[in-house]
Design an enzyme around this catalytic site. Structure first.
Site, PDB file in Angstrom:
ATOM      1  N   GLU A   1       0.833  -1.197   0.000  1.00  0.00           N
ATOM      2  CA  GLU A   1       0.000   0.000   0.000  1.00  0.00           C
ATOM      3  C   GLU A   1       0.872   1.253   0.000  1.00  0.00           C
ATOM      4  OE1 GLU A   1      -1.819   1.277   3.909  1.00  0.00           O
ATOM      5  OE2 GLU A   1      -1.800  -0.890   4.237  1.00  0.00           O
TER       6      GLU A   1
ATOM      7  N   ASN B   1       4.880  -1.846  12.409  1.00  0.00           N
ATOM      8  CA  ASN B   1       3.882  -2.259  11.418  1.00  0.00           C
ATOM      9  C   ASN B   1       4.471  -2.196  10.012  1.00  0.00           C
ATOM     10  OD1 ASN B   1       1.541  -2.910  10.082  1.00  0.00           O
ATOM     11  ND2 ASN B   1       0.439  -1.049  10.633  1.00  0.00           N
TER      12      ASN B   1
ATOM     13  N   LYS C   1      -5.390  -8.712  22.160  1.00  0.00           N
ATOM     14  CA  LYS C   1      -6.821  -8.535  22.426  1.00  0.00           C
ATOM     15  C   LYS C   1      -7.649  -9.442  21.510  1.00  0.00           C
ATOM     16  CE  LYS C   1      -6.601  -3.726  24.027  1.00  0.00           C
ATOM     17  NZ  LYS C   1      -6.997  -2.323  23.752  1.00  0.00           N
TER      18      LYS C   1
ATOM     19  N   CYS D   1      -3.629  -3.467   4.328  1.00  0.00           N
ATOM     20  CA  CYS D   1      -2.743  -4.499   4.865  1.00  0.00           C
ATOM     21  C   CYS D   1      -3.155  -5.911   4.478  1.00  0.00           C
ATOM     22  CB  CYS D   1      -2.684  -4.384   6.391  1.00  0.00           C
ATOM     23  SG  CYS D   1      -2.133  -2.761   6.968  1.00  0.00           S
TER      24      CYS D   1
ATOM     25  N   THR E   1       3.710   3.422  15.848  1.00  0.00           N
ATOM     26  CA  THR E   1       3.473   2.115  15.218  1.00  0.00           C
ATOM     27  C   THR E   1       4.111   2.027  13.834  1.00  0.00           C
ATOM     28  OG1 THR E   1       1.375   2.727  14.151  1.00  0.00           O
ATOM     29  CG2 THR E   1       1.260   1.953  16.424  1.00  0.00           C
TER      30      THR E   1
ATOM     31  N   SER F   1     -10.631   2.161  14.124  1.00  0.00           N
ATOM     32  CA  SER F   1      -9.978   1.096  13.363  1.00  0.00           C
ATOM     33  C   SER F   1      -9.754  -0.144  14.234  1.00  0.00           C
ATOM     34  CB  SER F   1      -8.647   1.589  12.799  1.00  0.00           C
ATOM     35  OG  SER F   1      -8.097   0.637  11.907  1.00  0.00           O
TER      36      SER F   1
ATOM     37  N   SER G   1      -7.578  -2.343   6.373  1.00  0.00           N
ATOM     38  CA  SER G   1      -8.546  -1.269   6.610  1.00  0.00           C
ATOM     39  C   SER G   1      -9.313  -0.936   5.353  1.00  0.00           C
ATOM     40  CB  SER G   1      -7.822  -0.028   7.126  1.00  0.00           C
ATOM     41  OG  SER G   1      -7.330  -0.244   8.427  1.00  0.00           O
TER      42      SER G   1
ATOM     43  N   HIS H   1      -2.627 -10.225  11.847  1.00  0.00           N
ATOM     44  CA  HIS H   1      -2.080  -8.965  11.361  1.00  0.00           C
ATOM     45  C   HIS H   1      -1.858  -8.096  12.594  1.00  0.00           C
ATOM     46  CE1 HIS H   1      -1.474  -5.131   9.582  1.00  0.00           C
ATOM     47  NE2 HIS H   1      -2.654  -4.668   9.968  1.00  0.00           N
TER      48      HIS H   1
END
Length: 391
Positions: A79, A276, A242, A111, A152, A201, A309, A233
Protein backbone atom coordinates in the site's frame (compact mmCIF):
# COMPACT_ATOMS: atom_id res chain seq x y z
CA UNK A 1 -2.31 -31.55 -4.85
CA UNK A 2 -0.77 -29.81 -1.84
CA UNK A 3 0.10 -26.16 -2.48
CA UNK A 4 1.73 -23.78 -0.06
CA UNK A 5 4.74 -21.78 1.03
CA UNK A 6 8.07 -23.43 0.32
CA UNK A 7 10.28 -20.64 1.70
CA UNK A 8 9.87 -17.33 3.52
CA UNK A 9 12.44 -14.54 3.47
CA UNK A 10 12.53 -11.23 5.31
CA UNK A 11 14.38 -7.95 4.85
CA UNK A 12 14.54 -4.74 6.87
CA UNK A 13 16.47 -1.48 6.74
CA UNK A 14 19.67 -1.21 8.78
CA UNK A 15 18.32 1.53 11.06
CA UNK A 16 15.94 1.39 14.01
CA UNK A 17 14.55 3.64 16.72
CA UNK A 18 14.04 2.45 20.28
CA UNK A 19 10.42 3.08 21.18
CA UNK A 20 11.42 4.41 24.61
CA UNK A 21 13.59 7.07 22.95
CA UNK A 22 10.60 8.10 20.83
CA UNK A 23 8.40 8.35 23.92
CA UNK A 24 10.89 10.54 25.72
CA UNK A 25 11.34 12.68 22.62
CA UNK A 26 7.57 13.19 22.45
CA UNK A 27 7.23 13.89 26.21
CA UNK A 28 5.20 10.70 26.65
CA UNK A 29 5.38 7.97 29.26
CA UNK A 30 7.40 5.11 27.71
CA UNK A 31 4.87 2.61 29.09
CA UNK A 32 2.26 4.17 26.80
CA UNK A 33 4.14 2.55 23.91
CA UNK A 34 5.93 -0.38 25.58
CA UNK A 35 2.95 -1.69 27.55
CA UNK A 36 0.05 0.04 25.83
CA UNK A 37 1.16 -1.12 22.36
CA UNK A 38 3.62 -3.87 23.38
CA UNK A 39 6.06 -2.28 20.90
CA UNK A 40 9.82 -2.16 21.59
CA UNK A 41 11.50 -0.81 18.46
CA UNK A 42 10.63 0.35 14.99
CA UNK A 43 12.52 -0.12 11.76
CA UNK A 44 13.52 3.10 9.99
CA UNK A 45 13.98 3.26 6.23
CA UNK A 46 16.22 5.86 4.55
CA UNK A 47 15.26 7.40 1.22
CA UNK A 48 17.60 4.97 -0.56
CA UNK A 49 15.41 2.06 0.56
CA UNK A 50 11.88 1.49 -0.75
CA UNK A 51 9.46 -1.38 -1.39
CA UNK A 52 11.53 -2.53 -4.38
CA UNK A 53 14.87 -2.75 -2.57
CA UNK A 54 13.37 -4.32 0.55
CA UNK A 55 11.27 -6.75 -1.48
CA UNK A 56 14.24 -7.73 -3.63
CA UNK A 57 16.41 -8.31 -0.56
CA UNK A 58 13.75 -10.48 1.11
CA UNK A 59 13.42 -12.60 -2.03
CA UNK A 60 17.18 -12.78 -2.61
CA UNK A 61 17.52 -14.39 0.82
CA UNK A 62 15.51 -17.44 -0.23
CA UNK A 63 15.88 -17.87 -4.01
CA UNK A 64 18.48 -19.99 -5.73
CA UNK A 65 19.24 -20.16 -9.45
CA UNK A 66 16.79 -23.02 -9.96
CA UNK A 67 13.97 -21.01 -8.35
CA UNK A 68 14.69 -18.03 -10.60
CA UNK A 69 14.38 -20.24 -13.66
CA UNK A 70 11.05 -21.73 -12.53
CA UNK A 71 9.24 -18.64 -11.24
CA UNK A 72 6.60 -17.57 -13.76
CA UNK A 73 4.65 -15.07 -11.65
CA UNK A 74 5.67 -12.28 -9.25
CA UNK A 75 2.95 -10.66 -7.16
CA UNK A 76 3.89 -7.48 -5.30
CA UNK A 77 1.51 -6.64 -2.46
CA UNK A 78 1.81 -3.14 -1.03
CA UNK A 79 0.00 0.00 0.00
CA UNK A 80 3.09 2.21 -0.38
CA UNK A 81 3.55 1.92 -4.12
CA UNK A 82 6.20 3.93 -5.95
CA UNK A 83 4.38 4.36 -9.24
CA UNK A 84 0.68 4.68 -10.14
CA UNK A 85 1.22 2.62 -13.30
CA UNK A 86 4.28 0.38 -13.25
CA UNK A 87 4.22 -2.57 -10.84
CA UNK A 88 7.09 -2.68 -8.38
CA UNK A 89 7.39 -6.39 -9.21
CA UNK A 90 8.74 -5.47 -12.65
CA UNK A 91 11.73 -3.73 -11.05
CA UNK A 92 12.22 -6.74 -8.76
CA UNK A 93 12.05 -9.14 -11.70
CA UNK A 94 15.03 -7.35 -13.25
CA UNK A 95 17.05 -6.97 -10.04
CA UNK A 96 16.73 -10.68 -9.24
CA UNK A 97 17.37 -11.79 -12.83
CA UNK A 98 14.28 -14.00 -12.97
CA UNK A 99 13.57 -15.73 -16.29
CA UNK A 100 11.74 -13.46 -18.79
CA UNK A 101 8.53 -15.44 -19.35
CA UNK A 102 7.02 -14.21 -16.11
CA UNK A 103 3.81 -12.40 -15.21
CA UNK A 104 4.52 -9.44 -12.88
CA UNK A 105 1.73 -7.50 -11.16
CA UNK A 106 0.96 -5.39 -8.10
CA UNK A 107 -2.15 -5.60 -5.94
CA UNK A 108 -3.58 -3.42 -3.19
CA UNK A 109 -6.10 -3.50 -0.37
CA UNK A 110 -4.43 -1.90 2.62
CA UNK A 111 -2.74 -4.50 4.87
CA UNK A 112 -4.79 -7.36 3.42
CA UNK A 113 -3.10 -7.39 -0.02
CA UNK A 114 -0.61 -10.21 0.58
CA UNK A 115 -3.38 -12.59 1.58
CA UNK A 116 -5.09 -11.93 -1.73
CA UNK A 117 -1.71 -12.50 -3.37
CA UNK A 118 -1.41 -15.93 -1.77
CA UNK A 119 -4.85 -16.87 -3.05
CA UNK A 120 -4.04 -15.69 -6.58
CA UNK A 121 -0.78 -17.64 -6.48
CA UNK A 122 -2.51 -20.80 -5.24
CA UNK A 123 -5.13 -20.61 -7.99
CA UNK A 124 -2.39 -20.18 -10.60
CA UNK A 125 -0.50 -23.23 -9.37
CA UNK A 126 -3.68 -25.34 -9.35
CA UNK A 127 -3.93 -24.74 -13.12
CA UNK A 128 -0.17 -24.86 -13.70
CA UNK A 129 1.20 -27.49 -11.28
CA UNK A 130 4.86 -26.95 -12.13
CA UNK A 131 4.74 -23.19 -11.55
CA UNK A 132 6.64 -21.32 -8.88
CA UNK A 133 5.09 -18.03 -7.71
CA UNK A 134 6.89 -15.33 -5.77
CA UNK A 135 4.62 -13.29 -3.50
CA UNK A 136 6.19 -10.21 -1.91
CA UNK A 137 4.64 -8.09 0.84
CA UNK A 138 6.66 -4.88 1.10
CA UNK A 139 5.72 -1.65 2.85
CA UNK A 140 6.96 1.41 4.69
CA UNK A 141 4.52 2.70 7.31
CA UNK A 142 5.00 6.46 7.72
CA UNK A 143 2.59 8.68 9.64
CA UNK A 144 4.41 11.94 10.24
CA UNK A 145 6.19 13.49 13.21
CA UNK A 146 4.18 13.54 16.45
CA UNK A 147 1.19 12.00 14.66
CA UNK A 148 -1.33 9.59 16.14
CA UNK A 149 0.28 6.54 14.58
CA UNK A 150 3.95 7.53 14.79
CA UNK A 151 4.75 4.94 17.46
CA UNK A 152 3.47 2.12 15.22
CA UNK A 153 5.58 2.95 12.16
CA UNK A 154 7.87 0.39 10.57
CA UNK A 155 9.49 -0.80 7.36
CA UNK A 156 10.24 -4.22 5.94
CA UNK A 157 9.36 -6.93 3.48
CA UNK A 158 8.38 -10.61 3.50
CA UNK A 159 8.92 -12.74 0.40
CA UNK A 160 7.19 -16.10 -0.01
CA UNK A 161 7.86 -18.73 -2.65
CA UNK A 162 4.77 -20.83 -3.42
CA UNK A 163 4.75 -24.19 -5.19
CA UNK A 164 3.24 -27.67 -5.05
CA UNK A 165 4.53 -30.03 -2.35
CA UNK A 166 5.99 -27.17 -0.28
CA UNK A 167 8.68 -27.83 2.32
CA UNK A 168 7.39 -25.28 4.86
CA UNK A 169 3.58 -25.21 5.06
CA UNK A 170 0.41 -26.10 3.17
CA UNK A 171 -2.40 -23.64 2.45
CA UNK A 172 -5.71 -25.25 3.37
CA UNK A 173 -8.97 -24.78 1.45
CA UNK A 174 -10.97 -23.24 4.28
CA UNK A 175 -10.81 -19.48 3.63
CA UNK A 176 -13.62 -17.22 4.82
CA UNK A 177 -13.49 -13.55 3.81
CA UNK A 178 -15.50 -10.44 4.55
CA UNK A 179 -15.82 -6.88 3.17
CA UNK A 180 -17.33 -3.79 4.76
CA UNK A 181 -17.13 -0.21 3.44
CA UNK A 182 -15.69 1.88 6.29
CA UNK A 183 -13.19 4.72 6.64
CA UNK A 184 -10.91 3.67 9.48
CA UNK A 185 -7.57 4.18 7.70
CA UNK A 186 -6.99 5.51 4.19
CA UNK A 187 -4.59 7.66 2.18
CA UNK A 188 -5.92 9.81 -0.68
CA UNK A 189 -3.66 10.11 -3.71
CA UNK A 190 -2.97 13.74 -2.86
CA UNK A 191 -1.76 13.01 0.69
CA UNK A 192 1.73 11.99 1.83
CA UNK A 193 0.40 10.48 5.04
CA UNK A 194 -2.64 8.35 5.82
CA UNK A 195 -5.80 9.52 7.55
CA UNK A 196 -6.29 7.45 10.68
CA UNK A 197 -9.17 6.97 13.08
CA UNK A 198 -7.25 4.81 15.51
CA UNK A 199 -9.89 3.84 18.05
CA UNK A 200 -12.47 3.17 15.35
CA UNK A 201 -9.98 1.10 13.36
CA UNK A 202 -9.09 -1.06 16.38
CA UNK A 203 -12.80 -1.61 17.05
CA UNK A 204 -13.40 -2.62 13.43
CA UNK A 205 -10.38 -4.95 13.47
CA UNK A 206 -11.79 -6.79 16.49
CA UNK A 207 -15.37 -6.79 15.23
CA UNK A 208 -14.33 -8.18 11.83
CA UNK A 209 -12.35 -10.87 13.65
CA UNK A 210 -15.42 -11.94 15.63
CA UNK A 211 -17.72 -11.94 12.59
CA UNK A 212 -15.34 -13.87 10.34
CA UNK A 213 -14.18 -16.28 13.06
CA UNK A 214 -17.73 -17.34 13.91
CA UNK A 215 -18.50 -17.87 10.23
CA UNK A 216 -15.21 -19.73 9.75
CA UNK A 217 -15.96 -22.14 12.59
CA UNK A 218 -19.49 -22.73 11.27
CA UNK A 219 -18.49 -23.37 7.66
CA UNK A 220 -15.55 -25.61 8.52
CA UNK A 221 -16.99 -27.38 11.57
CA UNK A 222 -13.96 -26.46 13.65
CA UNK A 223 -13.16 -25.09 17.10
CA UNK A 224 -10.16 -23.20 18.44
CA UNK A 225 -8.86 -26.49 19.84
CA UNK A 226 -8.16 -27.66 16.28
CA UNK A 227 -5.21 -25.24 16.17
CA UNK A 228 -1.88 -24.92 17.91
CA UNK A 229 -1.60 -21.18 17.37
CA UNK A 230 -3.28 -18.14 15.84
CA UNK A 231 -1.33 -15.53 13.87
CA UNK A 232 -2.66 -12.00 13.48
CA UNK A 233 -2.08 -8.96 11.36
CA UNK A 234 -0.31 -6.76 13.91
CA UNK A 235 -0.67 -2.98 13.53
CA UNK A 236 0.80 -3.23 17.02
CA UNK A 237 1.15 -6.41 19.12
CA UNK A 238 -1.32 -5.43 21.86
CA UNK A 239 -4.17 -5.42 19.33
CA UNK A 240 -3.33 -8.98 18.33
CA UNK A 241 -3.35 -10.01 21.99
CA UNK A 242 -6.82 -8.53 22.43
CA UNK A 243 -7.91 -10.41 19.33
CA UNK A 244 -6.57 -13.72 20.63
CA UNK A 245 -8.19 -13.29 24.02
CA UNK A 246 -11.53 -12.56 22.34
CA UNK A 247 -11.43 -16.02 20.72
CA UNK A 248 -11.13 -17.96 23.98
CA UNK A 249 -14.40 -19.78 24.74
CA UNK A 250 -15.66 -19.81 28.32
CA UNK A 251 -14.89 -23.51 28.50
CA UNK A 252 -11.17 -22.94 27.96
CA UNK A 253 -8.95 -23.95 30.88
CA UNK A 254 -5.91 -21.95 31.97
CA UNK A 255 -3.69 -24.62 30.41
CA UNK A 256 -5.43 -24.21 27.05
CA UNK A 257 -5.12 -20.43 27.19
CA UNK A 258 -1.47 -20.64 28.18
CA UNK A 259 -0.64 -22.73 25.10
CA UNK A 260 -2.02 -20.08 22.77
CA UNK A 261 -0.55 -17.20 24.76
CA UNK A 262 2.90 -18.81 24.70
CA UNK A 263 2.79 -19.21 20.93
CA UNK A 264 1.45 -15.67 20.60
CA UNK A 265 4.54 -14.41 22.44
CA UNK A 266 6.70 -16.28 19.92
CA UNK A 267 4.72 -14.76 17.04
CA UNK A 268 5.40 -11.14 18.04
CA UNK A 269 9.17 -11.32 18.65
CA UNK A 270 10.05 -9.85 15.24
CA UNK A 271 7.09 -7.47 14.98
CA UNK A 272 8.03 -5.89 18.30
CA UNK A 273 11.40 -4.96 16.81
CA UNK A 274 10.11 -3.88 13.39
CA UNK A 275 6.76 -2.14 13.87
CA UNK A 276 3.88 -2.26 11.42
CA UNK A 277 4.80 -3.27 7.87
CA UNK A 278 1.24 -3.30 6.55
CA UNK A 279 0.91 -6.16 4.03
CA UNK A 280 3.84 -8.04 5.53
CA UNK A 281 2.77 -7.80 9.17
CA UNK A 282 0.79 -11.06 9.32
CA UNK A 283 3.52 -12.98 7.51
CA UNK A 284 6.30 -11.55 9.65
CA UNK A 285 4.26 -12.77 12.63
CA UNK A 286 4.02 -16.21 11.03
CA UNK A 287 7.77 -16.26 10.43
CA UNK A 288 8.40 -15.16 14.00
CA UNK A 289 6.18 -17.95 15.33
CA UNK A 290 7.86 -20.62 13.23
CA UNK A 291 11.39 -19.53 14.08
CA UNK A 292 10.84 -18.85 17.80
CA UNK A 293 8.29 -21.39 19.02
CA UNK A 294 9.65 -24.63 20.45
CA UNK A 295 6.37 -26.53 20.68
CA UNK A 296 5.25 -26.76 17.05
CA UNK A 297 5.49 -29.99 15.07
CA UNK A 298 4.75 -31.24 11.57
CA UNK A 299 1.03 -31.59 10.93
CA UNK A 300 0.06 -28.80 13.32
CA UNK A 301 -2.51 -26.29 12.07
CA UNK A 302 -2.21 -22.53 12.52
CA UNK A 303 -5.14 -20.13 12.07
CA UNK A 304 -4.36 -16.87 10.25
CA UNK A 305 -6.26 -13.58 10.60
CA UNK A 306 -5.66 -11.04 7.86
CA UNK A 307 -7.15 -7.53 8.06
CA UNK A 308 -6.88 -4.55 5.73
CA UNK A 309 -8.55 -1.27 6.61
CA UNK A 310 -11.37 -0.09 4.48
CA UNK A 311 -12.05 -3.00 5.15
CA UNK A 312 -11.38 -6.57 4.02
CA UNK A 313 -10.68 -9.43 6.41
CA UNK A 314 -9.98 -13.11 5.96
CA UNK A 315 -9.37 -16.16 8.11
CA UNK A 316 -7.71 -19.29 6.77
CA UNK A 317 -5.44 -21.99 8.08
CA UNK A 318 -2.09 -23.52 7.23
CA UNK A 319 -0.64 -26.92 8.08
CA UNK A 320 3.05 -27.37 8.85
CA UNK A 321 4.84 -29.64 6.40
CA UNK A 322 7.02 -32.59 7.30
CA UNK A 323 10.48 -31.45 8.42
CA UNK A 324 9.37 -27.80 8.12
CA UNK A 325 12.04 -26.68 10.57
CA UNK A 326 14.75 -27.43 8.01
CA UNK A 327 13.40 -24.56 5.89
CA UNK A 328 13.82 -21.98 8.67
CA UNK A 329 16.72 -19.85 9.84
CA UNK A 330 18.02 -20.23 13.38
CA UNK A 331 20.26 -17.14 13.31
CA UNK A 332 17.82 -14.38 12.30
CA UNK A 333 18.09 -12.61 15.66
CA UNK A 334 21.71 -11.77 14.82
CA UNK A 335 20.42 -9.62 11.95
CA UNK A 336 18.59 -7.40 14.42
CA UNK A 337 21.75 -6.87 16.46
CA UNK A 338 23.57 -5.56 13.37
CA UNK A 339 21.21 -2.60 12.94
CA UNK A 340 22.20 0.95 13.86
CA UNK A 341 20.24 2.59 16.67
CA UNK A 342 19.17 6.15 15.83
CA UNK A 343 18.57 9.12 18.06
CA UNK A 344 15.20 10.83 17.66
CA UNK A 345 16.86 13.68 15.74
CA UNK A 346 18.63 11.22 13.42
CA UNK A 347 15.39 9.32 12.89
CA UNK A 348 13.51 12.47 11.93
CA UNK A 349 16.22 13.46 9.45
CA UNK A 350 16.54 10.02 7.83
CA UNK A 351 12.95 8.79 7.82
CA UNK A 352 11.33 11.96 6.56
CA UNK A 353 13.84 12.89 3.86
CA UNK A 354 12.01 13.25 0.56
CA UNK A 355 12.90 12.80 -3.09
CA UNK A 356 12.62 16.13 -4.88
CA UNK A 357 13.38 15.99 -8.58
CA UNK A 358 14.57 19.02 -10.57
CA UNK A 359 12.94 20.38 -13.75
CA UNK A 360 14.46 17.55 -15.80
CA UNK A 361 13.11 14.93 -13.40
CA UNK A 362 16.50 14.12 -11.92
CA UNK A 363 17.55 13.44 -8.34
CA UNK A 364 20.91 11.99 -7.31
CA UNK A 365 20.86 10.42 -3.88
CA UNK A 366 24.65 10.53 -3.52
CA UNK A 367 24.21 7.73 -1.04
CA UNK A 368 26.72 5.34 0.44
CA UNK A 369 24.06 2.72 1.10
CA UNK A 370 25.88 -0.61 1.12
CA UNK A 371 22.67 -2.67 1.29
CA UNK A 372 22.38 -5.48 -1.21
CA UNK A 373 19.91 -3.35 -3.21
CA UNK A 374 19.36 0.41 -3.06
CA UNK A 375 17.84 3.28 -5.00
CA UNK A 376 20.72 5.08 -6.71
CA UNK A 377 19.02 8.02 -8.46
CA UNK A 378 16.04 9.34 -10.36
CA UNK A 379 16.93 10.09 -13.98
CA UNK A 380 14.37 11.68 -16.29
CA UNK A 381 11.70 10.55 -13.80
CA UNK A 382 12.99 6.96 -14.00
CA UNK A 383 14.02 5.08 -10.86
CA UNK A 384 17.52 3.63 -11.16
CA UNK A 385 18.44 0.88 -8.73
CA UNK A 386 21.85 -0.38 -7.67
CA UNK A 387 22.79 -3.97 -6.86
CA UNK A 388 25.72 -4.85 -4.62
CA UNK A 389 25.57 -8.55 -5.46
CA UNK A 390 29.08 -9.83 -6.00
CA UNK A 391 29.30 -11.56 -9.35
Amino acid sequence: MKIGIDKIGFAMPKYYLDIEDLAIGRNANPNKFKKGLMQLEMSVSPVSQDIVTLGSAAAYEILDSSDREKIDMIIMCTETGIDHSKAASVFIHNLLKIQPFTRSVEIKEACYGATAGLNFAKNHIEKNPDSYVLVIASDIAKYGINSQGESTQGAGSCAMLLKKNPKLLILNDDNVFHTRDIMDFWRPNYSKYPCVNGHFSAKQYLDCLTVIWNEYLKRNSKTLEDFEAVCFHLPYPKLGLKGLQSLFPESFTKEMKDKFLKNFESSIVYNQKIGNIYTGSLYLSLLSLLENSNNLKSGDSIAMYSYGSGAVGEIFSVTLAENFKKSLRIDRKTEFSKRHRLSVNEYEKIFFEEITVNEEGNFDLNNSDDSIFSLEKIENHKRIYKSNIKK
